[in-house]
Motif scaffolding. Structure first.
Motif, PDB file in Angstrom:
ATOM      1  N   TRP A  66     -32.486  -3.057  41.912  1.00 47.35           N
ATOM      2  CA  TRP A  66     -33.524  -2.835  40.910  1.00 47.35           C
ATOM      3  C   TRP A  66     -32.877  -2.470  39.602  1.00 47.35           C
ATOM      4  N   PRO A  67     -33.298  -3.088  38.502  1.00 50.06           N
ATOM      5  CA  PRO A  67     -34.309  -4.136  38.434  1.00 50.06           C
ATOM      6  C   PRO A  67     -33.812  -5.445  39.044  1.00 50.06           C
ATOM      7  N   THR A  68     -34.717  -6.362  39.229  1.00 52.40           N
ATOM      8  CA  THR A  68     -34.423  -7.634  39.873  1.00 52.40           C
ATOM      9  C   THR A  68     -33.235  -8.333  39.217  1.00 52.40           C
ATOM     10  N   THR A  69     -32.344  -8.818  40.059  1.00 50.08           N
ATOM     11  CA  THR A  69     -31.161  -9.557  39.620  1.00 50.08           C
ATOM     12  C   THR A  69     -31.086 -10.836  40.446  1.00 50.08           C
ATOM     13  N   LEU A  70     -30.882 -11.963  39.773  1.00 47.40           N
ATOM     14  CA  LEU A  70     -30.789 -13.227  40.494  1.00 47.40           C
ATOM     15  C   LEU A  70     -29.670 -13.189  41.519  1.00 47.40           C
ATOM     16  N   ASP A  71     -29.884 -13.834  42.651  1.00 49.15           N
ATOM     17  CA  ASP A  71     -28.908 -13.946  43.730  1.00 49.15           C
ATOM     18  C   ASP A  71     -28.577 -12.613  44.400  1.00 49.15           C
ATOM     19  N   GLU A  72     -29.412 -11.618  44.218  1.00 47.37           N
ATOM     20  CA  GLU A  72     -29.257 -10.323  44.881  1.00 47.37           C
ATOM     21  C   GLU A  72     -30.522 -10.046  45.698  1.00 47.37           C
ATOM     22  N   GLN A  73     -30.416  -9.152  46.680  1.00 47.36           N
ATOM     23  CA  GLN A  73     -31.573  -8.774  47.488  1.00 47.36           C
ATOM     24  C   GLN A  73     -32.676  -8.234  46.576  1.00 47.36           C
TER      25      GLN A  73
END
Length: 132
Positions: A66-73
């Motif tokens: 968190w916050p949202t990151t591409l290619d991560e859970q």
């Protein structure tokens, strides 16, 4: 028509369900009911429909980013706790083992991270909640 609820429950995954339930037990002061694959933390003092959180053991658990990151859970949910004093709640949550997120969205509330990586928020009560 609506469901005939007798309570509601949120389930959080963790690679250490016992540790995570102990964190929330300290944070919320609720009763803990351990099991083999999951542990339940319940607000047994609550009048009306009970509230509880289940902590599910997942051995290949990956904490959300968190916050949202591409290619991560990705986070799939988070918990909001409405409190009378946000800054006091932050201090208490940190004494229980939470960390404050480096990213904060607004000045009036705080995003915290539990020991398993789940984000949760500490917010003032919404205006429609009347104090008892």
């Amino acid at each position: 028509m609506a469901l005939n609820l007798v309570g509601w429950n949120v389930v959080l995954d963790s690679n250490d369900a016992d540790m995570l339930s102990a964190f929330y037990e300290k944070l919320l002061g609720w009763s803990r009911f351990p099991g083999k694959e999951f542990t339940v933390l319940a607000n047994v003092e609550q009048r009306g429909f009970p509230t509880w959180i289940t902590f599910q053991q997942v051995d290949n658990y990956e904490p959300p980013v968190w916050p949202t990151t591409l290619d991560e859970q990705q986070q799939m949910e988070h918990l909001d706790f409405h409190v009378k004093d946000v800054e006091e709640a932050v201090k208490f949550a940190m004494s229980c083992g939470a960390t404050m997120s480096e990213i904060q969205c607004e000045d009036g509330w705080r995003v915290m991270i539990d020991p398993a990586g789940h984000p949760f928020c500490l917010l003032p009560p919404p205006p429609w909640i009347k104090e008892a």
